[in-house]
Design a protein around this motif. Structure first.
Motif, mmCIF file in Angstrom:
data_model
loop_
_atom_site.group_PDB
_atom_site.id
_atom_site.type_symbol
_atom_site.label_atom_id
_atom_site.label_comp_id
_atom_site.label_asym_id
_atom_site.label_seq_id
_atom_site.Cartn_x
_atom_site.Cartn_y
_atom_site.Cartn_z
ATOM 1 N N HIS A 54 43.009 55.398 38.029
ATOM 2 C CA HIS A 54 41.890 55.794 37.171
ATOM 3 C C HIS A 54 42.185 55.453 35.713
ATOM 4 N N CYS A 67 42.297 50.034 37.387
ATOM 5 C CA CYS A 67 40.934 50.201 37.891
ATOM 6 C C CYS A 67 40.360 48.870 38.372
ATOM 7 N N VAL A 98 36.472 52.347 33.237
ATOM 8 C CA VAL A 98 37.131 53.643 33.032
ATOM 9 C C VAL A 98 36.375 54.411 31.957
ATOM 10 N N ARG A 116 38.125 58.362 34.441
ATOM 11 C CA ARG A 116 37.729 58.094 35.813
ATOM 12 C C ARG A 116 37.244 56.651 35.937
ATOM 13 N N CYS A 117 37.665 56.016 37.044
ATOM 14 C CA CYS A 117 37.222 54.653 37.335
ATOM 15 C C CYS A 117 35.853 54.752 38.011
#
Length: 362
Positions: A81, A86, A154, A170-171
């Protein structure tokens, strides 16, 4: 009640994906060993295709199931992430997915061409051609997967952990036209087109086998095979149908749900982890079936062979290596050469030996 169902479904996935890794990765590696280093009665081209399939399926299990899905359910913040993992992980995942799907397609087409043409059989029966084909498939699959490294981005996301608000990277899917176009192309290249080609060429193989069986009378077929050819033909077509149906059944649901997710629910605000939405549950179930396909290929393509099972028993029971069981033509050729090189005294009454019956013994 709904919250309980969601919890149960998440728990099932937490158990399912690690179990799939524990069973699938050793199974594929063991299959690679069996078909490469044991005498399973397979042709050189089949050994190359199936060993390559076992390897790319193993990489798929590592990139997708072990690193991605298993860590997602068991870790709060998996390493992918973040930049640059990613994008790199997306490239590796789709590269292995493409490779697995198209090796099956190329192997199916190769079997059809060999059945149709003698010239094709002479060309594709060469090991170097098969090796070059497998290398080309894997390289092209990863080359086509390069654009997929930019379909995710991301972004910071707020979470509530133990009553505290936490912001974590977070990806996430990039909601752009570029991503939508790439995902649609990928969906068809990894699912739709391979499924259609496998069905078509397995059907053509079955048609060719049926036509070939009609070239001989019933008595001629019994003399050639020593058993009912129609029974053998039915088993062969059943095997091809089983391979095709298994591939379609395990891959088609993901293709359909993926198309729905990337059309009706293709926006950043949609929460893919909300299992109160039916399409999210259906999508994850389809993913579970698709991922199962990478662990059962060795059963579909190898375990149907009696000689493979014989070698498997020899390995499991730690007995001596099983005797080499070549094909009928291999046994016949060896016997012919042994007669040619045998120096027998000249005879005043030369005789002509005519082969009138050929029977395989096991």
């Amino acid at each position: 009640m709904e919250a309980t169902s969601i919890t149960i479904f998440v728990t099932v996935q937490k158990i399912y994906y690690p179990l799939l890794c524990i069973m699938g990765i050793p199974a594929n590696l063991f299959t690679f060993y069996m078909i490469c280093f044991r005498k399973c009665g397979m042709s050189d081209t089949a050994i190359i295709y199936l060993s390559c399939l076992a390897i790319v399926d193993t990489f798929y299990l590592v990139w997708v199931i072990l690193i991605d899905l298993t860590l997602t359910f068991w870790l709060m913040q998996p390493f992918w992430h973040s930049h640059p993992w990613c994008g790199i992980l997306g490239f590796l995942q789709y590269g292995s997915l493409y490779s697995s799907s198209w090796i099956v397609v190329v192997f199916t087409i190769e079997r059809y061409l060999v059945l149709r043409s003698t010239a094709a059989k002479q060309h594709f029966s060469q090991a170097w051609v098969t090796k070059l084909t497998c290398v080309a498939v894997v390289l092209m699959s990863h080359l086509v997967s390069v654009p997929l490294a930019w379909i995710n981005i991301v972004t910071p996301v707020n979470f509530t952990i133990d009553g505290e608000n936490v912001t974590l990277p977070r990806c996430r899917y990039r909601d752009k036209t570029y991503s939508t176009v790439i995902v649609w192309i990928t969906t068809f290249l990894s699912g739709g087109i391979p499924i259609v080609l496998v069905i078509i060429f397995n059907y053509l193989i079955g048609c060719n086998l049926c036509r070939a069986s009609n070239l001989f009378t019933k008595e001629e077929r019994r003399v050639m095979h020593g058993r009912s050819t129609r029974c053998m033909l039915r088993r062969t077509i059943l095997l091809l149908s089983t391979v095709s149906i298994a591939f379609v059944v395990l891959s088609l649901p993901r293709f359909i749900t993926y198309c729905i997710l990337r059309t009706k629910y293709n926006n950043e605000k949609f929460n893919r982890n909300d299992y109160s939405i039916p399409i999210n549950v259906a999508g994850d179930l389809a993913n579970m079936l698709q991922n199962l396909n990478s662990t059962t290929n060795f059963l579909l393509y190898c375990m149907v062979s009696r000689r493979f099972r014989q070698e498997l028993v020899q390995v499991v029971t730690c007995k001596a290596k099983a005797r080499v069981l070549g094909s009928v033509l291999t046994h016949t050729t060896m016997k012919v050469f042994s007669v040619v090189h045998h120096k027998a005294p000249p005879s005043s009454n030369p005789m002509t030996v005519v082969l009138i019956n050929l029977k395989q013994t096991e």
